[in-house]
Design a protein around this motif. Structure first.
Motif, PDB file in Angstrom:
ATOM      1  N   ASN A 180       4.869  -4.046  74.705  1.00  0.00           N
ATOM      2  CA  ASN A 180       4.189  -5.183  75.333  1.00  0.00           C
ATOM      3  C   ASN A 180       2.969  -5.603  74.516  1.00  0.00           C
ATOM      4  O   ASN A 180       2.190  -4.774  74.046  1.00  0.00           O
ATOM      5  CB  ASN A 180       3.745  -4.807  76.755  1.00  0.00           C
ATOM      6  N   ASN A 181       2.803  -6.919  74.363  1.00  0.00           N
ATOM      7  CA  ASN A 181       1.613  -7.469  73.718  1.00  0.00           C
ATOM      8  C   ASN A 181       1.477  -8.933  74.142  1.00  0.00           C
ATOM      9  O   ASN A 181       2.069  -9.827  73.545  1.00  0.00           O
ATOM     10  CB  ASN A 181       1.692  -7.366  72.197  1.00  0.00           C
ATOM     11  N   ALA A 182       0.705  -9.169  75.176  1.00  0.00           N
ATOM     12  CA  ALA A 182       0.559 -10.526  75.711  1.00  0.00           C
ATOM     13  C   ALA A 182      -0.191 -11.441  74.751  1.00  0.00           C
ATOM     14  O   ALA A 182       0.007 -12.653  74.760  1.00  0.00           O
ATOM     15  CB  ALA A 182      -0.151 -10.473  77.061  1.00  0.00           C
ATOM     16  N   ASP A 183      -1.074 -10.851  73.912  1.00  0.00           N
ATOM     17  CA  ASP A 183      -1.858 -11.680  72.989  1.00  0.00           C
ATOM     18  C   ASP A 183      -1.028 -12.181  71.809  1.00  0.00           C
ATOM     19  O   ASP A 183      -1.319 -13.242  71.253  1.00  0.00           O
ATOM     20  CB  ASP A 183      -3.071 -10.882  72.467  1.00  0.00           C
ATOM     21  N   ASP A 184      -0.038 -11.407  71.407  1.00  0.00           N
ATOM     22  CA  ASP A 184       0.797 -11.795  70.264  1.00  0.00           C
ATOM     23  C   ASP A 184       2.264 -11.551  70.646  1.00  0.00           C
ATOM     24  O   ASP A 184       2.911 -10.631  70.151  1.00  0.00           O
ATOM     25  CB  ASP A 184       0.421 -10.968  69.030  1.00  0.00           C
ATOM     26  N   SER A 185       2.752 -12.389  71.566  1.00  0.00           N
ATOM     27  CA  SER A 185       4.083 -12.162  72.130  1.00  0.00           C
ATOM     28  C   SER A 185       5.119 -13.079  71.487  1.00  0.00           C
ATOM     29  O   SER A 185       4.801 -14.165  70.993  1.00  0.00           O
ATOM     30  CB  SER A 185       4.074 -12.403  73.642  1.00  0.00           C
ATOM     31  N   ASP A 186       6.359 -12.623  71.523  1.00  0.00           N
ATOM     32  CA  ASP A 186       7.497 -13.413  71.055  1.00  0.00           C
ATOM     33  C   ASP A 186       8.063 -14.154  72.266  1.00  0.00           C
ATOM     34  O   ASP A 186       8.995 -13.693  72.934  1.00  0.00           O
ATOM     35  CB  ASP A 186       8.545 -12.487  70.430  1.00  0.00           C
ATOM     36  N   ASP A 187       7.504 -15.333  72.548  1.00  0.00           N
ATOM     37  CA  ASP A 187       7.893 -16.086  73.742  1.00  0.00           C
ATOM     38  C   ASP A 187       9.337 -16.566  73.660  1.00  0.00           C
ATOM     39  O   ASP A 187      10.016 -16.676  74.685  1.00  0.00           O
ATOM     40  CB  ASP A 187       6.953 -17.275  73.950  1.00  0.00           C
ATOM     41  N   ALA A 188       9.792 -16.883  72.464  1.00  0.00           N
ATOM     42  CA  ALA A 188      11.174 -17.368  72.304  1.00  0.00           C
ATOM     43  C   ALA A 188      12.175 -16.284  72.713  1.00  0.00           C
ATOM     44  O   ALA A 188      13.191 -16.570  73.366  1.00  0.00           O
ATOM     45  CB  ALA A 188      11.422 -17.802  70.871  1.00  0.00           C
ATOM     46  N   LEU A 189      11.886 -15.031  72.348  1.00  0.00           N
ATOM     47  CA  LEU A 189      12.765 -13.927  72.717  1.00  0.00           C
ATOM     48  C   LEU A 189      12.776 -13.735  74.227  1.00  0.00           C
ATOM     49  O   LEU A 189      13.831 -13.547  74.841  1.00  0.00           O
ATOM     50  CB  LEU A 189      12.325 -12.646  72.015  1.00  0.00           C
ATOM     51  N   LEU A 190      11.600 -13.800  74.841  1.00  0.00           N
ATOM     52  CA  LEU A 190      11.518 -13.630  76.292  1.00  0.00           C
ATOM     53  C   LEU A 190      12.306 -14.732  77.001  1.00  0.00           C
ATOM     54  O   LEU A 190      13.036 -14.466  77.958  1.00  0.00           O
ATOM     55  CB  LEU A 190      10.052 -13.651  76.734  1.00  0.00           C
ATOM     56  N   LYS A 191      12.157 -15.947  76.541  1.00  0.00           N
ATOM     57  CA  LYS A 191      12.879 -17.067  77.144  1.00  0.00           C
ATOM     58  C   LYS A 191      14.384 -16.910  76.966  1.00  0.00           C
ATOM     59  O   LYS A 191      15.178 -17.180  77.884  1.00  0.00           O
ATOM     60  CB  LYS A 191      12.409 -18.375  76.506  1.00  0.00           C
ATOM     61  N   SER A 192      14.793 -16.459  75.786  1.00  0.00           N
ATOM     62  CA  SER A 192      16.217 -16.269  75.509  1.00  0.00           C
ATOM     63  C   SER A 192      16.827 -15.202  76.404  1.00  0.00           C
ATOM     64  O   SER A 192      17.903 -15.400  76.980  1.00  0.00           O
ATOM     65  CB  SER A 192      16.409 -15.892  74.040  1.00  0.00           C
ATOM     66  N   GLU A 193      16.133 -14.075  76.546  1.00  0.00           N
ATOM     67  CA  GLU A 193      16.665 -12.989  77.369  1.00  0.00           C
ATOM     68  C   GLU A 193      16.633 -13.338  78.853  1.00  0.00           C
ATOM     69  O   GLU A 193      17.499 -12.915  79.616  1.00  0.00           O
ATOM     70  CB  GLU A 193      15.881 -11.709  77.109  1.00  0.00           C
ATOM     71  N   ARG A 194      15.659 -14.115  79.245  1.00  0.00           N
ATOM     72  CA  ARG A 194      15.602 -14.556  80.642  1.00  0.00           C
ATOM     73  C   ARG A 194      16.805 -15.444  80.959  1.00  0.00           C
ATOM     74  O   ARG A 194      17.439 -15.307  82.016  1.00  0.00           O
ATOM     75  CB  ARG A 194      14.303 -15.314  80.891  1.00  0.00           C
ATOM     76  N   TYR A 228      14.947  -3.950  75.033  1.00  0.00           N
ATOM     77  CA  TYR A 228      13.898  -3.649  76.002  1.00  0.00           C
ATOM     78  C   TYR A 228      13.530  -4.906  76.797  1.00  0.00           C
ATOM     79  O   TYR A 228      13.275  -4.839  78.003  1.00  0.00           O
ATOM     80  CB  TYR A 228      12.669  -3.091  75.288  1.00  0.00           C
ATOM     81  N   THR A 229      13.475  -6.052  76.140  1.00  0.00           N
ATOM     82  CA  THR A 229      13.132  -7.296  76.833  1.00  0.00           C
ATOM     83  C   THR A 229      14.188  -7.635  77.880  1.00  0.00           C
ATOM     84  O   THR A 229      13.860  -8.044  78.999  1.00  0.00           O
ATOM     85  CB  THR A 229      12.996  -8.446  75.827  1.00  0.00           C
ATOM     86  N   ALA A 230      15.462  -7.488  77.524  1.00  0.00           N
ATOM     87  CA  ALA A 230      16.532  -7.735  78.492  1.00  0.00           C
ATOM     88  C   ALA A 230      16.407  -6.787  79.675  1.00  0.00           C
ATOM     89  O   ALA A 230      16.576  -7.189  80.838  1.00  0.00           O
ATOM     90  CB  ALA A 230      17.891  -7.571  77.810  1.00  0.00           C
ATOM     91  N   TRP A 231      16.102  -5.531  79.381  1.00  0.00           N
ATOM     92  CA  TRP A 231      15.909  -4.555  80.459  1.00  0.00           C
ATOM     93  C   TRP A 231      14.714  -4.938  81.329  1.00  0.00           C
ATOM     94  O   TRP A 231      14.792  -4.886  82.568  1.00  0.00           O
ATOM     95  CB  TRP A 231      15.683  -3.167  79.854  1.00  0.00           C
ATOM     96  N   ALA A 232      13.600  -5.327  80.709  1.00  0.00           N
ATOM     97  CA  ALA A 232      12.391  -5.673  81.457  1.00  0.00           C
ATOM     98  C   ALA A 232      12.631  -6.878  82.366  1.00  0.00           C
ATOM     99  O   ALA A 232      12.189  -6.896  83.529  1.00  0.00           O
ATOM    100  CB  ALA A 232      11.245  -5.958  80.487  1.00  0.00           C
ATOM    101  N   VAL A 233      13.308  -7.891  81.857  1.00  0.00           N
ATOM    102  CA  VAL A 233      13.618  -9.075  82.668  1.00  0.00           C
ATOM    103  C   VAL A 233      14.483  -8.684  83.849  1.00  0.00           C
ATOM    104  O   VAL A 233      14.251  -9.112  84.988  1.00  0.00           O
ATOM    105  CB  VAL A 233      14.308 -10.151  81.803  1.00  0.00           C
ATOM    106  N   TYR A 234      15.488  -7.877  83.597  1.00  0.00           N
ATOM    107  CA  TYR A 234      16.401  -7.453  84.669  1.00  0.00           C
ATOM    108  C   TYR A 234      15.666  -6.615  85.712  1.00  0.00           C
ATOM    109  O   TYR A 234      15.842  -6.806  86.922  1.00  0.00           O
ATOM    110  CB  TYR A 234      17.563  -6.656  84.078  1.00  0.00           C
ATOM    111  N   ILE A 235      14.823  -5.692  85.252  1.00  0.00           N
ATOM    112  CA  ILE A 235      14.094  -4.817  86.168  1.00  0.00           C
ATOM    113  C   ILE A 235      13.147  -5.620  87.056  1.00  0.00           C
ATOM    114  O   ILE A 235      13.047  -5.403  88.264  1.00  0.00           O
ATOM    115  CB  ILE A 235      13.307  -3.748  85.374  1.00  0.00           C
ATOM    116  N   ALA A 236      12.444  -6.588  86.449  1.00  0.00           N
ATOM    117  CA  ALA A 236      11.433  -7.348  87.191  1.00  0.00           C
ATOM    118  C   ALA A 236      12.057  -8.366  88.131  1.00  0.00           C
ATOM    119  O   ALA A 236      11.615  -8.511  89.279  1.00  0.00           O
ATOM    120  CB  ALA A 236      10.483  -8.043  86.220  1.00  0.00           C
ATOM    121  N   LEU A 237      13.076  -9.063  87.670  1.00  0.00           N
ATOM    122  CA  LEU A 237      13.599 -10.182  88.450  1.00  0.00           C
ATOM    123  C   LEU A 237      14.780  -9.828  89.329  1.00  0.00           C
ATOM    124  O   LEU A 237      14.980 -10.452  90.372  1.00  0.00           O
ATOM    125  CB  LEU A 237      13.987 -11.328  87.506  1.00  0.00           C
ATOM    126  N   ILE A 238      15.574  -8.873  88.928  1.00  0.00           N
ATOM    127  CA  ILE A 238      16.763  -8.531  89.701  1.00  0.00           C
ATOM    128  C   ILE A 238      16.520  -7.299  90.576  1.00  0.00           C
ATOM    129  O   ILE A 238      16.786  -7.315  91.773  1.00  0.00           O
ATOM    130  CB  ILE A 238      17.970  -8.292  88.769  1.00  0.00           C
TER     131      ILE A 238
END
Length: 573
Positions: A180-194, A228-238
């Motif tokens: 995790n790094n909110a200051d220097d995050s890969d937003d495109a990856l997060l959006k894609s996995e979401r 990990y991002t796919a897992w995090a999205v699934y854990i948080a939202l599902i």
């Protein structure tokens, strides 16, 4: 007197068009209405109000037609070509497949398959994918189902090795701090996995994930960050759990093992000084188990080593397909192009032909039986005609299921009709007629059910034929047959056309009666459509069959219009 050649533009008087012309031609300035607005503007405004009022009056009907008629047809047309499930479930696998090859792919594709299938298995989507591909290649459904249960074993080896090396790898907080790094995050990856998780699940994907993938780690450990991002999205939202408090899936450990084998990762870790740097360098130097993903999948199920499975994936990996329509006409889409299905699997063209032929027979039967009844209704005295009309309408007051069940009792070999024929002596007791569970039973039952739809249009047209026509023909020397055939019958043709269209269109779409009395040789294509909708859940094929049936009806309707003229079809008057 008004000149007969006077056209609409030459009418004199106070009309809206003349008022507009006067306003245009006025030389002394525009003509004004009572409120000082130019007359032309005022008239245009009034016309717009009238059009809006008319539109509002018909809008409920338009909305009703759109929701109950247009939208279902549009959805059926879309389902007949839609094929997103493969690309949504296995996006990395599909992207890495060589579409020009007909062989089992190499190790990188199996690696992509593992991570795609792991997430799909967590979302319970892999079984749906297997069912979809099983329509095209038998056995694929069990292949995906069995593999989904054993995916954890592949990642557990790497997980155990990492935790033995350093206990931090088993802590949820350590993983969260590393990724995790909110200051220097890969937003495109997060959006894609979401979006990827949303495509796999029916759950609403919204809210705060409380995780932002580190852009630096994404460059060093691309496979791990994605997993990990796919897992995090699934854990948080599902699962609605806290990402920082949950240990990641086995697939995340397997992804880390893959990344640590890359030379680029080892070079990047030499200068990395972020969270978990020591643990990462130690893991890179350790002798972690190397996973042969192709061998692991083949060990789970031999089917993964067969070209047929992978060729099916290649063929149906696009988002849209003509495969459903090809299946509906006994063809199939293969890596080598369009091919004919084996004879033992070719049933749909036969069902289409049977449906059209039997519907035509039923229509002709209704004409033969309904015409004399309609003639009696039109020519009997009013009291007798009303009584006969009640008998004609009586079936409408009885449930369709009850009427069909009654025919099952009447037509069976030990039923009323066979008993009567044996009693009269027409057939022997050992030679009873087979009238049920075949085409004969379907034709008899459906003729009875659809007969009122032929009688009523015929009656309404015959009622408008003046009796003086036939009398005049007879007074001129015509016989009863000539008067009927040359005078009465031509005037009743519009009723025959209207009744035939009603009966034919209704009969090709019937499925309850053929299902109950038709057996295996008397069912229609509509029965197969109902089967795919309710039993096999192959909605794409059902939609394709329905679309072809709709096209056939429209084509027949168009042909009838060209040959007879739809304007000649009427229900009376």
């Amino acid at each position: 007197m008004t000149d007969a050649a006077t056209g609409p533009d030459q009418i004199t008087g106070a009309t809206p068009d003349n008022a507009l012309r006067t306003a245009d031609r006025a030389e002394a300035g525009p003509v004004l209405s009572a409120d000082g607005t130019p007359l032309k503007t005022s008239l245009n405004r009034a016309l717009r109000r009238e059009k809006m009022r008319a539109l509002l009056l018909v809008s409920p009907l338009l909305i009703f037609i759109l929701v109950t008629f247009i939208a279902p047809i549009a959805d059926m047309l879309f389902r007949s070509v839609e094929n997103r499930i493969v690309a949504d479930t296995l996006p990395q696998t599909v992207a890495g497949l060589d579409q020009s090859s007909l062989e089992v792919p190499g190790e990188p594709t199996f690696e992509d398959l593992y991570f795609d299938l792991f997430l799909a298995a967590e979302a319970k989507k892999h079984t749906q994918l297997g069912t979809r591909l099983n329509y095209e290649s038998a056995g694929v459904s069990s292949l995906f189902r069995s593999s989904g249960r054993r995916l954890d074993d592949i990642g557990e080896e790497t997980q155990d090795a990492l935790e033995d090396l350093d206990e931090s790898w088993g802590e949820a907080g350590f993983w969260y701090g590393l990724m995790n790094n909110a200051d220097d995050s890969d937003d495109a990856l997060l959006k894609s996995e979401r979006a990827r998780v949303k495509a796999l699940t029916a759950e609403p994907t919204g809210g705060d994930i409380a995780f932002a993938p580190s852009a630096e780690i994404a460059q060093i450990l691309p496979r791990t960050t994605r997993a990990y991002t796919a897992w995090a999205v699934y854990i948080a939202l599902i699962d609605d759990d806290v990402v920082a408090e949950e240990e990641p899936w086995e697939a995340v450990y397997a992804a880390l093992g893959v990344d640590l084998e890359r030379d680029a990762t080892l070079e990047a870790l030499a200068t990395y000084a972020g969270p978990g740097a020591d643990q990462l360098r130690a893991a890179a130097e350790a002798d972690l188990p190397s996973v042969d993903y192709r061998a692991a999948f083949v060990e789970m199920d031999d089917g993964w080593g067969e070209t047929e499975v992978w060729n099916t994936l290649r063929t149906y990996s696009s988002e849209y397909t003509i495969g459903y329509f090809l299946n509906a006409i006994d063809l199939q889409l293969t890596p080598n192009g369009i091919e004919k299905r084996p004879d033992r699997e070719s049933i749909y063209l036969m069902l289409f032909q049977r449906t059209l032929v039997m519907s035509l027979i039923i229509t002709i039967s209704c004409i033969i039986l309904g015409y004399p009844i309609a003639w009696l209704l039109a020519n009997l005295p009013m009291r007798s005609a009303n009584l006969l009309m009640i008998l004609v309408l009586l079936p409408f007051w009885t449930s369709l299921l009850v009427r069909t069940s009654a025919w099952k009792i009447l037509l069976q070999q030990q039923g009323v009709i066979n008993d009567l024929l044996v009693w009269i002596g027409i057939v022997s007791n050992t030679g009873r007629l087979v009238l049920i569970n075949n085409q004969t039973g379907t034709i008899i039952a459906m003729t009875h059910i659809l007969l009122p739809f032929m009688i009523l249009p015929l009656y309404s047209v015959m009622k408008t034929i003046p009796v003086t026509y036939v009398r005049a023909a007879k007074s001129l020397g015509a016989t009863d047959w000539t008067a009927f055939w040359r005078v009465y019958f031509p005037n009743s043709v519009p009723g025959i056309g209207a009744g035939s269209i009603l009966v034919f269109i209704l009969s090709i779409g019937y499925y309850i009666t053929p299902e109950l009395v038709g057996g295996t040789s008397g069912v229609f294509i509509s029965n197969r459509i109902a089967y795919h909708i309710s039993s096999s859940l192959n909605w794409g094929l059902a939609a394709a069959l329905g679309t072809i049936l709709l096209a056939a009806v429209l084509m027949l309707y168009y042909t009838y219009d060209r040959m007879v003229g739809i304007d000649n079809v009427k229900l009376g008057g």
